[in-house]
Design an enzyme around this catalytic site. Sequence first.
Site, PDB file in Angstrom:
ATOM      1  N   THR A 158       0.852  -1.187   0.000  1.00 18.89           N
ATOM      2  CA  THR A 158       0.000   0.000   0.000  1.00 18.89           C
ATOM      3  C   THR A 158       0.885   1.233   0.000  1.00 18.89           C
ATOM      4  O   THR A 158       1.919   1.253   0.658  1.00 18.89           O
ATOM      5  CB  THR A 158      -0.862  -0.009   1.283  1.00 18.89           C
ATOM      6  OG1 THR A 158      -1.734  -1.116   1.232  1.00 18.89           O
ATOM      7  CG2 THR A 158      -1.672   1.275   1.431  1.00 18.89           C
ATOM      8  N   ARG A 186     -13.652  -7.700  -1.308  1.00 25.71           N
ATOM      9  CA  ARG A 186     -13.050  -7.339  -0.014  1.00 25.71           C
ATOM     10  C   ARG A 186     -12.554  -5.883  -0.073  1.00 25.71           C
ATOM     11  O   ARG A 186     -11.933  -5.453  -1.027  1.00 25.71           O
ATOM     12  CB  ARG A 186     -11.896  -8.285   0.279  1.00 25.71           C
ATOM     13  CG  ARG A 186     -11.159  -8.017   1.576  1.00 25.71           C
ATOM     14  CD  ARG A 186      -9.939  -7.166   1.356  1.00 25.71           C
ATOM     15  NE  ARG A 186      -9.144  -6.990   2.579  1.00 25.71           N
ATOM     16  CZ  ARG A 186      -8.174  -6.109   2.694  1.00 25.71           C
ATOM     17  NH1 ARG A 186      -7.856  -5.333   1.680  1.00 25.71           N
ATOM     18  NH2 ARG A 186      -7.501  -5.993   3.820  1.00 25.71           N
ATOM     19  N   GLY A 188     -10.359  -3.030   2.350  1.00 25.27           N
ATOM     20  CA  GLY A 188      -9.514  -2.903   3.539  1.00 25.27           C
ATOM     21  C   GLY A 188      -9.684  -1.555   4.222  1.00 25.27           C
ATOM     22  O   GLY A 188     -10.702  -0.868   4.067  1.00 25.27           O
ATOM     23  N   ASP A 189      -8.668  -1.177   4.979  1.00 20.82           N
ATOM     24  CA  ASP A 189      -8.727   0.073   5.749  1.00 20.82           C
ATOM     25  C   ASP A 189      -8.521   1.319   4.909  1.00 20.82           C
ATOM     26  O   ASP A 189      -8.948   2.416   5.295  1.00 20.82           O
ATOM     27  CB  ASP A 189      -7.620   0.039   6.819  1.00 20.82           C
ATOM     28  CG  ASP A 189      -6.225  -0.083   6.183  1.00 20.82           C
ATOM     29  OD1 ASP A 189      -5.967  -1.119   5.532  1.00 20.82           O
ATOM     30  OD2 ASP A 189      -5.405   0.842   6.323  1.00 20.82           O
ATOM     31  N   THR A 209      -0.481   1.543   6.684  1.00 23.09           N
ATOM     32  CA  THR A 209      -0.286   0.418   5.775  1.00 23.09           C
ATOM     33  C   THR A 209      -0.259  -0.854   6.622  1.00 23.09           C
ATOM     34  O   THR A 209       0.066  -0.799   7.804  1.00 23.09           O
ATOM     35  CB  THR A 209       1.010   0.560   4.954  1.00 23.09           C
ATOM     36  OG1 THR A 209       1.199  -0.633   4.187  1.00 23.09           O
ATOM     37  CG2 THR A 209       2.229   0.774   5.841  1.00 23.09           C
ATOM     38  N   GLY A 210      -0.621  -1.979   6.015  1.00 22.77           N
ATOM     39  CA  GLY A 210      -0.652  -3.227   6.775  1.00 22.77           C
ATOM     40  C   GLY A 210      -1.913  -4.002   6.468  1.00 22.77           C
ATOM     41  O   GLY A 210      -2.592  -3.728   5.478  1.00 22.77           O
TER      42      GLY A 210
HETATM   43  N1  GLY Z   1      -3.892  -1.825   4.119  1.00 27.80           N
HETATM   44  C1  GLY Z   1      -4.337  -2.266   2.871  1.00 27.80           C
HETATM   45  C2  GLY Z   1      -5.401  -3.244   2.951  1.00 27.80           C
HETATM   46  O1  GLY Z   1      -5.542  -3.975   3.933  1.00 27.80           O
HETATM   47  O2  GLY Z   1      -6.134  -3.343   1.998  1.00 27.80           O
END
Ligand code: GLY
Length: 291
Positions: A158, A186, A188-189, A209-210
């Site tokens: 990311t 899906r 993410g954050d 990021t993560g």
């Molecule tokens: N941090 C990126 C994701 O989990 O999509």
Amino acid sequence: MAPLILAHGGAGRRPMTRAQKQYLSAALQVGYHLLERGAPAMTVVEQTIRVLERSGVFNAGLGARLQLDGVRRMDASIMEGKGLQAGAVASIEGIVHPITAARLVMEETDHVLLVGPMATAFAAQFKLERQRISAPKRRLSYGALLKRKRPLGNRHGTVGAVALDRFGTVAAGASTGGIARMLPGRVGDTPLIGCGVYADNHAGAVSMTGVGEGIIRMAVAKEICDRLTGGEAPKAAARHVLNKLVTRIQGSAGTLVLAPDGRFAIAHVTPHMTAGWCNGRGEPVVRDRFR
Ligand code: GLY
């Protein structure tokens, strides 16, 4: 007020490659020169991230990974700290720069987040640069995909940036292709304000990021900002929240944290995080470990 730009290219097990170092350095220099010319933090964050999205060497834009059905769906968000304005897109397809689509959501609509095919249709209205839409390689049913083993991946890439402009405004942004072996649809954050990014001139700017699933469950970016508001230094706030992420839910993440007075921290609980900043002479300082 000394302007400042920080950027990252993901946190995970893998060390930074030479190409990643080159592109991250180039992106930081683009951001630095914009800041020098008086550009607002929002523009600096967007343009810095665009360099990373275009590079193809990070998990964003042209380099974004594919979901389990073989389709590239991307997420991005951007936020500025003066008026707490924000924009985001999730599961967008077929464009090179999701970060610009996120900014357009902020500036051209009354909304914060557009998703899926309608986010893609929105971007088409603004004739954003396109990339080839990846067709599903195999026509597997969703049920078949669901039965597949889905370890959350470690190969994060990311991208993100935070900036402080000469007017004292902070901004944060992030852009991603998600994580390894993710189910179609899906999210993410990264496109979730308060999770993957947050910016408030009274607190600071954060870009995460993560593995998004953990970051979402702890609303990490907002919690770090709340700690800055409460008087914690960027490094302490980052460490506190990342440690909590690990001990409470075995999360995995890295963060850029920038306070409105120019103090900053880069922290991660992964073996590596590709990240850096520009020093006072405009020279990029880029590493893949920060302790
Ligand atoms: N941090 C990126 C994701 O989990 O999509």
